[in-house]
Scaffold this active site. Structure first.
Site, PDB file in Angstrom:
ATOM      1  N   LYS A  29       0.831  -1.205   0.000  1.00 43.02           N
ATOM      2  CA  LYS A  29       0.000   0.000   0.000  1.00 43.02           C
ATOM      3  C   LYS A  29       0.867   1.257   0.000  1.00 43.02           C
ATOM      4  O   LYS A  29       0.611   2.180  -0.777  1.00 43.02           O
ATOM      5  CB  LYS A  29      -0.927   0.013   1.229  1.00 43.02           C
ATOM      6  N   ARG A  52      -9.965   0.344   7.799  1.00 41.31           N
ATOM      7  CA  ARG A  52      -9.535  -1.012   8.135  1.00 41.31           C
ATOM      8  C   ARG A  52     -10.631  -1.788   8.847  1.00 41.31           C
ATOM      9  O   ARG A  52     -10.425  -2.957   9.188  1.00 41.31           O
ATOM     10  CB  ARG A  52      -8.331  -0.926   9.065  1.00 41.31           C
ATOM     11  N   ARG A  92      11.441  -6.492   4.987  1.00 41.61           N
ATOM     12  CA  ARG A  92      11.292  -5.082   5.360  1.00 41.61           C
ATOM     13  C   ARG A  92      11.807  -4.839   6.779  1.00 41.61           C
ATOM     14  O   ARG A  92      12.365  -3.783   7.071  1.00 41.61           O
ATOM     15  CB  ARG A  92       9.804  -4.681   5.257  1.00 41.61           C
ATOM     16  N   ARG A 129      11.100  -1.829  11.410  1.00 40.06           N
ATOM     17  CA  ARG A 129       9.815  -1.587  12.070  1.00 40.06           C
ATOM     18  C   ARG A 129       9.564  -2.622  13.155  1.00 40.06           C
ATOM     19  O   ARG A 129       9.632  -3.819  12.912  1.00 40.06           O
ATOM     20  CB  ARG A 129       8.684  -1.632  11.030  1.00 40.06           C
ATOM     21  N   ARG A 148      -1.157  -9.600  12.890  1.00 37.10           N
ATOM     22  CA  ARG A 148      -1.694  -8.613  11.941  1.00 37.10           C
ATOM     23  C   ARG A 148      -2.482  -9.292  10.821  1.00 37.10           C
ATOM     24  O   ARG A 148      -3.497  -8.759  10.369  1.00 37.10           O
ATOM     25  CB  ARG A 148      -0.555  -7.751  11.377  1.00 37.10           C
TER      26      ARG A 148
HETATM   27  P1  ATP Z   1       1.599  -2.058   4.156  1.00 33.75           P
HETATM   28  O1  ATP Z   1       2.767  -2.953   4.377  1.00 33.75           O
HETATM   29  O2  ATP Z   1       0.693  -2.579   3.041  1.00 33.75           O
HETATM   30  O3  ATP Z   1       1.976  -0.638   3.944  1.00 33.75           O
HETATM   31  P2  ATP Z   1       0.845  -2.546   6.966  1.00 33.75           P
HETATM   32  O4  ATP Z   1      -0.444  -3.212   7.342  1.00 33.75           O
HETATM   33  O5  ATP Z   1       2.049  -3.350   7.133  1.00 33.75           O
HETATM   34  O6  ATP Z   1       0.667  -2.070   5.480  1.00 33.75           O
HETATM   35  P3  ATP Z   1       0.436   0.122   8.190  1.00 33.75           P
HETATM   36  O7  ATP Z   1      -0.695   0.450   7.313  1.00 33.75           O
HETATM   37  O8  ATP Z   1       1.578   1.027   8.187  1.00 33.75           O
HETATM   38  O9  ATP Z   1       1.088  -1.310   7.886  1.00 33.75           O
HETATM   39  O10 ATP Z   1      -0.156  -0.028   9.703  1.00 33.75           O
HETATM   40  C1  ATP Z   1       0.654  -0.378  10.809  1.00 33.75           C
HETATM   41  C2  ATP Z   1      -0.168  -0.467  12.091  1.00 33.75           C
HETATM   42  O11 ATP Z   1      -0.758   0.813  12.407  1.00 33.75           O
HETATM   43  C3  ATP Z   1      -1.373  -1.429  12.045  1.00 33.75           C
HETATM   44  O12 ATP Z   1      -0.992  -2.763  12.315  1.00 33.75           O
HETATM   45  C4  ATP Z   1      -2.288  -0.812  13.128  1.00 33.75           C
HETATM   46  O13 ATP Z   1      -1.871  -1.166  14.426  1.00 33.75           O
HETATM   47  C5  ATP Z   1      -2.076   0.678  12.959  1.00 33.75           C
HETATM   48  N1  ATP Z   1      -3.058   1.274  12.029  1.00 33.75           N
HETATM   49  C6  ATP Z   1      -2.791   1.814  10.805  1.00 33.75           C
HETATM   50  N2  ATP Z   1      -3.911   2.234  10.198  1.00 33.75           N
HETATM   51  C7  ATP Z   1      -4.938   1.940  11.043  1.00 33.75           C
HETATM   52  C8  ATP Z   1      -6.349   2.097  10.995  1.00 33.75           C
HETATM   53  N3  ATP Z   1      -6.959   2.630   9.925  1.00 33.75           N
HETATM   54  N4  ATP Z   1      -7.085   1.675  12.058  1.00 33.75           N
HETATM   55  C9  ATP Z   1      -6.504   1.136  13.134  1.00 33.75           C
HETATM   56  N5  ATP Z   1      -5.179   0.942  13.251  1.00 33.75           N
HETATM   57  C10 ATP Z   1      -4.388   1.335  12.230  1.00 33.75           C
HETATM   58 MG    MG Z   2       2.117   1.045   5.079  1.00 32.24          MG
END
Ligand code: ATP
Ligand code: MG
Length: 192
Positions: A14, A89, A128, A134, A145
């Site tokens: 994303k 989400r 990553r 991270r 997750r």
């Molecule tokens: P990607 O790798 O596709 O960029 P990702 O799921 O690894 O996505 P992020 O979108 O950066 O990572 O989100 C990291 C964390 O931040 C989530 O696991 C959650 O705890 C929190 N978070 C992010 N967006 C939201 C949301 N819309 N609602 C609730 N928690 C969120």
């Molecule tokens: Mg992200």
């Protein structure tokens, strides 16, 4: 103004694809994950609350997330287009986004689902972890997750289909990052 939701499982790309879309169309970008990570880095009250959820692979409570999103959106009033990366989400967040945009005379333009085979995602996230460091990219938290994604986030696919806003774009390994981004960009060109 276009309001485009970029959707996908953890590690689906994303953030990467959002950055390339923003570059191609001069759009703005709201990444809720990035917003939260900045708050954590700056040691704010919000950051302290968010950290406990993120470190365990859980979602931040909807109400808090919705308020953060709305205030960020309101800084982008003159934008040509906004990319929503990592939001909504949950169904509650999707309903709130729809309402928030309606109140501003706007609407969700489309939702693009980055369809990536799950077998590729764990490897990507672990890679990553070594590149970006991270804290939530460790095997235990990643598994959590994915669970959260399946139980709370994946149901949004049906929600967006019901709204007539769903567009799935499938990733295959031969495409590479650029091939995937180009497919997305070609699709967005059809709706601008
Ligand atoms: P990607 O790798 O596709 O960029 P990702 O799921 O690894 O996505 P992020 O979108 O950066 O990572 O989100 C990291 C964390 O931040 C989530 O696991 C959650 O705890 C929190 N978070 C992010 N967006 C939201 C949301 N819309 N609602 C609730 N928690 C969120
Ligand atoms: Mg992200």
């Amino acid at each position: 103004m276009l309001n485009i939701v970029i959707f996908g499982a953890p590690g689906s790309g994303k953030g990467t694809n959002s950055a390339l879309i923003v570059e191609a169309f001069k759009f703005d970008h709201i990444s809720t994950g990035d917003v939260l990570r900045t708050e954590i880095k700056n040691g704010t009250e919000l950051g302290k609350i968010a950290q406990a959820y993120i470190d365990h692979g859980n979602l931040i409570p909807d109400e808090l997330m919705i308020n953060i999103l709305a205030s960020k959106y309101d800084t982008l009033k003159d934008s040509k287009g906004v990319i929503f990366d990592g939001f909504p989400r949950t169904i509650a967040q999707a309903e709130a986004l729809k309402k928030m945009l309606e109140e501003r005379g706007e609407k969700i333009s489309t939702m693009i689902n980055l369809e990536v085979d799950e077998s590729l995602l764990m490897d990507r996230l672990l890679r990553r972890a070594t590149l970006e460091g991270r804290a939530d990219d460790n095997e235990v938290t990643i598994k959590k997750r994915f669970e959260v994604y399946h139980s709370q986030t994946a149901p949004l696919i049906e929600w967006f289909k019901g709204e007539g806003l769903y567009k799935g774009i499938a990733y295959t390994e031969d495409m590479g990052i650029e091939g995937m981004a180009n497919k997305i960009i070609e699709y967005i060109k059809t709706i601008v």
